[in-house]
Design an enzyme around this catalytic site. Structure first.
Site, short mmCIF file in Angstrom:
data_model
loop_
_atom_site.label_atom_id
_atom_site.label_comp_id
_atom_site.label_asym_id
_atom_site.label_seq_id
_atom_site.Cartn_x
_atom_site.Cartn_y
_atom_site.Cartn_z
N ASP A 1 0.82 -1.20 0.00
CA ASP A 1 0.00 0.00 0.00
C ASP A 1 0.86 1.27 0.00
OD1 ASP A 1 -2.19 1.50 2.52
OD2 ASP A 1 -1.94 1.92 0.37
N SER B 1 -0.96 15.92 -12.09
CA SER B 1 -1.15 15.59 -13.52
C SER B 1 -1.66 16.86 -14.20
CB SER B 1 -2.20 14.48 -13.66
OG SER B 1 -2.69 14.42 -14.99
#
Ligand SMILES: CCCC[C@H](NC(=O)[C@H](Cc1ccccc1)NC(=O)N1CCOCC1)C(=O)N[C@@H](CC1CCCCC1)C(O)(O)C(F)(F)C(=O)NC
Length: 329
Positions: free
Chosen positions: A34, A198
């Protein structure tokens, strides 16, 4: 040194599990790697029997290399409302041939019912930054941070796949695992996560919308969770998609052919094929399906979870100035 381990998907790619050997002789558990948290915790001999339903447990008293970290405790709660807590040992941990001694192995003395219900998950292996490890009074390092000094290169890579086994590699980049070149982008690790921005996205064959999306690269989250404006734009393209308040998300007929979703990384792009965005049927009839792209409402940032990451080969570069690398595959 290097290591390489398989990542096997469970339940419609909701999570990916990898074998981890702990102690001497080795006790092998299936852990969820994770990158959204930094605790290595396991079901153990200290977990109440009523909370263990099928999981494999770690028993430190059966390991000659286990040492109790006296006075140390841990307690963690996750975004999906699940939680766990307990005591701490150090022991030898081996992943895909890479052995590290004196790793903090957090033994669960309490787990929430969501974990009890997850029979195939024996614990988590945190790969976010050690700054958010929950052990008190002395914060502990992640497996990756403990391994770093002996790794050929201070990196690990995630190569998750749609409906089949992928890989986590430690200490090297397998250039045969991706197409073209890697595009690196800056990481803001100030909150302990692999956070990046992004610069834009596109739906289907549409042009790139220069709405930037700031979020974490998170192997422990199933879906792609983005701002509602992006979610609305995506599902507007699908005739019978609708927001289903009982499911708290967008659903559509399972027979729908879905447009792709593209997210930019630097000046390159990762395309998530439409089929990756059909997560799973919401009812046993299998008539309506839950979308793999949902809102990040209330989180405070976006989450590039498995739906986004499995479309790419991802380098988690833990060098002096951490960065993320993405390539298509
Ligand atoms: C804010 C939204 C985040 C939700 C995210 N959880 C998820 O994404 C869970 C993962 C899971 C899969 C199978 C079985 C059980 C759980 N899946 C999930 O909520 N769904 C519901 C929607 O359909 C898809 C499956 C999460 O808490 N991720 C944790 C790690 C998980 C914790 C539960 C066990 C599996 C790992 C995280 O560490 O990545 C985190 F960053 F989100 C976090 O909470 N860090 C502290």
């Amino acid at each position: 040194a290097t290591g390489s381990v398989v990542a096997t998907p469970a339940q419609y790619d909701a999570e990916y599990l990898s074998p981890v050997s702990i102690g001497t002789p080795a006790q092998t558990l299936m852990l969820d790697f994770d990158t959204g948290s930094s605790d290595l915790w396991v079901f153990s001999s200290e977990t109440p029997k009523s909370s263990v339903q099928g999981q494999t447990v770690y028993n430190p008293s059966k390991s000659s290399t286990a040492k109790k970290l006296s006075g140390a405790t841990w307690k963690i709660s996750y975004g999906d409302g699940s939680s766990s807590s307990g005591s701490v040992y150090t022991d030898k941990v081996t992943i895909g041939g890479l052995s590290v001694s004196n790793v903090a192995v957090e033994s669960a003395q309490k787990v929430s019912r969501e974990f009890t219900a997850e029979a195939d998950l024996d614990g988590l292996l945190g790969l976010a930054f050690s700054s958010i490890n929950t052990v008190q009074p002395t914060q502990q390092k992640t497996f990756f941070d403990m391994a770093k000094p002996s790794l050929d290169s201070a990196v690990f890579t995630a190569d998750l796949k749609y409906g089949k086994a992928g890989k986590y590699n430690f200490g090297y980049i397998d250039d045969s695992a991706y197409n073209g070149s890697l595009t690196y982008t800056a990481v803001d690790s100030s909150n302990g996560w692999w956070m990046f921005t992004s610069p834009g996205y596109a739906v289907g064959s549409g042009t790139l919308d220069s709405t930037s999306i700031t979020g974490i690269a998170d192997t422990g989250t199933t879906l792609l969770l983005v701002p509602s404006s992006v979610v609305t734009t995506y599902y507007k393209q699908i005739r019978n998609a609708r927001y289903d308040s009982s499911q708290a998300g967008y659903v559509f007929p399972c027979s729908t052919s879905l447009p792709s979703f593209t997210y930019a990384v630097g000046n390159s792009q990762i395309v998530i094929p439409g089929k990756y965005i059909n997560f799973a049927p919401v009812d046993s009839a299998g008539s309506s399906c839950f979308g793999g792209i949902q809102s990040d409402e209330g989180i405070g940032f976006s989450i590039f979870g498995d739906v986004a990451l499995k479309a790419a080969f991802v380098v988690f570069d833990g060098s002096q100035s951490p960065r993320l690398g993405f390539a298509s595959k």
